[in-house]
Write an enzyme that holds these catalytic residues in place. Structure first.
Site, PDB file in Angstrom:
ATOM      1  CD  GLU A   8      -2.819   0.905   2.511  1.00  7.06           C
ATOM      2  OE1 GLU A   8      -3.383  -0.202   2.627  1.00  7.06           O
ATOM      3  OE2 GLU A   8      -3.047   1.862   3.276  1.00  7.06           O
ATOM      4  CB  ALA A  42     -12.435  10.493   4.210  1.00  2.00           C
ATOM      5  CG  HIS A  67      -7.149   2.190  -0.548  1.00  2.00           C
ATOM      6  ND1 HIS A  67      -6.833   2.042   0.782  1.00  2.00           N
ATOM      7  CD2 HIS A  67      -6.313   1.359  -1.220  1.00  2.00           C
ATOM      8  CE1 HIS A  67      -5.842   1.161   0.907  1.00  2.00           C
ATOM      9  NE2 HIS A  67      -5.505   0.751  -0.295  1.00  2.00           N
ATOM     10  NE  ARG A  97     -16.844   5.127   8.707  1.00  2.00           N
ATOM     11  CZ  ARG A  97     -16.852   5.188  10.031  1.00  2.00           C
ATOM     12  NH1 ARG A  97     -17.944   4.919  10.696  1.00  2.00           N
ATOM     13  NH2 ARG A  97     -15.759   5.512  10.693  1.00  2.00           N
ATOM     14  N   GLY A  98     -14.166   5.159   5.242  1.00  2.00           N
ATOM     15  CA  GLY A  98     -13.325   6.335   5.447  1.00  2.00           C
ATOM     16  C   GLY A  98     -13.684   7.051   6.735  1.00  2.00           C
ATOM     17  CB  ALA A 113     -17.469  -0.281   4.071  1.00  2.00           C
ATOM     18  CE  LYS A 155     -16.278  -4.203   6.008  1.00  2.22           C
ATOM     19  NZ  LYS A 155     -15.457  -3.141   6.623  1.00  2.22           N
ATOM     20  CD  GLN A 166      -5.793  -0.339  11.246  1.00  6.96           C
ATOM     21  OE1 GLN A 166      -4.762  -0.371  10.573  1.00  6.96           O
ATOM     22  NE2 GLN A 166      -6.598   0.695  11.265  1.00  6.96           N
ATOM     23  CG  HIS A 256      -2.283  -4.917   2.277  1.00  3.63           C
ATOM     24  ND1 HIS A 256      -2.474  -4.671   0.931  1.00  3.63           N
ATOM     25  CD2 HIS A 256      -2.430  -3.716   2.891  1.00  3.63           C
ATOM     26  CE1 HIS A 256      -2.727  -3.385   0.747  1.00  3.63           C
ATOM     27  NE2 HIS A 256      -2.701  -2.775   1.916  1.00  3.63           N
TER      28      HIS A 256
END
Ligand SMILES: Cc1cc2nc3c(=O)[nH]c(=O)nc-3n(C[C@H](O)[C@H](O)[C@H](O)COP(=O)(O)OP(=O)(O)OC[C@H]3O[C@@H](n4cnc5c(N)ncnc54)[C@H](O)[C@@H]3O)c2cc1C
Length: 276
Positions: A8, A42, A67, A97-98, A113, A155, A166, A256
């Site tokens: 990322e 966001a 993203h 969602r952010g 999300a 989701k 996370q 990731h």
């Protein structure tokens, strides 16, 4: 072992940052990543910058996964972005969602999300592989783990193909989370998000904000290393490599890396894991 690596980046703010990221990508290419992802501010604050890095990554021949966060946006806005990505040949999106900066009034038309995933599926069918976010130590706004679990399951069932977690430093939290969602009939891959440790003080501040636990034994050890950057780097590499080894041995389907637009630590960890 067929371990998928993904990495990322955030979209740089300056031309120098963009140039530096090109060099970082060329170094990370030896890992043959499944995709490089690029974060999205966001409310669309990085829309152009995210798109521009994504286009560069795709032009270099890598899979690029932008993203996309829905908070603070309208359906029309998100539709435009999806059209842009489809036209550019992008096939994967990390759907989120952010978080809006505190004090921002407009939450937007899609609140969570799962609504974004549903919207993307309605608009574009199966065109995109959709990743969603997962929280083995639970999302900081969730009142109870059971609510967060139910929301994650909703989701996933809305049409996610896989999830990225996370970051965390407690492998048991990941294994427990995976067991919990499997028991709910969700079988999508859950890829652990890995945060290499460059600076302990920055990591501690960031972890408090996003709800990631730094285990006491680790925190105390880092604190004891004071300003010794070499010792912090060495200990951080040991901790994260051992975490990855445990995750992979326990069945994690990939890793990731939150690269923070740097290559050295991710490369070193993957070399130690014999993934490069
Ligand atoms: C891999 C990864 C990448 C990220 N990339 C970005 C990025 O590029 N840009 C960015 O701004 N942020 C990013 N984030 C941060 C993320 O946007 C925040 O953590 C945000 O607070 C939650 O996003 P989410 O997609 O998990 O939200 P959601 O899945 O919507 O969950 C948010 C909270 O709402 C609850 N909830 C979910 N659905 C419902 C529902 N239907 N009804 C009621 N409650 C519900 C959940 O339990 C949770 O507490 C990323 C996070 C991860 C793990």
């Amino acid at each position: 072992m067929n371990i998928e690596i993904s990495i990322e980046f955030f979209p740089p703010q300056t031309p120098e940052g963009v140039e530096k990221l090109r060099i970082v990508r060329s170094k990370l290419a030896v890992l043959k990543p499944e995709f490089f992802s690029v974060t999205f501010g966001a409310g669309g604050s990085t829309r152009e910058r995210t798109f521009s890095v994504v286009k560069e990554i795709a032009a270099e021949g890598f899979n690029a996964a932008p993203h996309l966060s829905c908070v603070g946006s309208t359906r029309a806005n998100i539709r435009d972005i999806l059209n842009e990505y489809q036209a550019a040949g992008i096939r994967r999106i990390v759907a989120l969602r952010g978080d809006l900066p505190s004090g921002t009034a407009e939450a937007g038309e899609l609140r969570h999300a799962n609504e974004l995933v549903e919207f993307i599926r309605t608009e574009t069918g199966d065109h995109f592989h959709l990743d969603v976010a997962a929280y083995p130590e639970w999302h900081p706004q969730a009142r109870f783990p059971r609510d967060d679990l139910a929301n994650f399951v909703r989701k996933a069932k809305a049409g996610a193909d896989s999830a990225i977690t996370q970051y965390f430093y407690n492998a048991d939290a990941y294994f427990h989370f995976v067991d919990e969602i499997r028991a709910q009939g969700v079988d999508i891959p859950i890829v652990p998000g890995i945060m290499p440790i460059a600076s302990f003080s920055k990591l501690a501040r960031f972890s408090d904000a996003c709800g990631a636990e730094l285990p006491r034994w680790m925190r105390r050890k880092f604190e004891g290393l004071g300003d010794d950057t070499d010792a912090i780097r060495a200990f951080g590499l040991d901790v994260v490599t051992e975490l990855c080894q445990r995750l992979l041995a326990g069945g994690a389907p990939g890793l990731h890396f939150y690269s923070m637009n740097q290559s050295a630590l991710t490369l070193e960890i993957c070399q130690r894991l014999k993934l490069s």
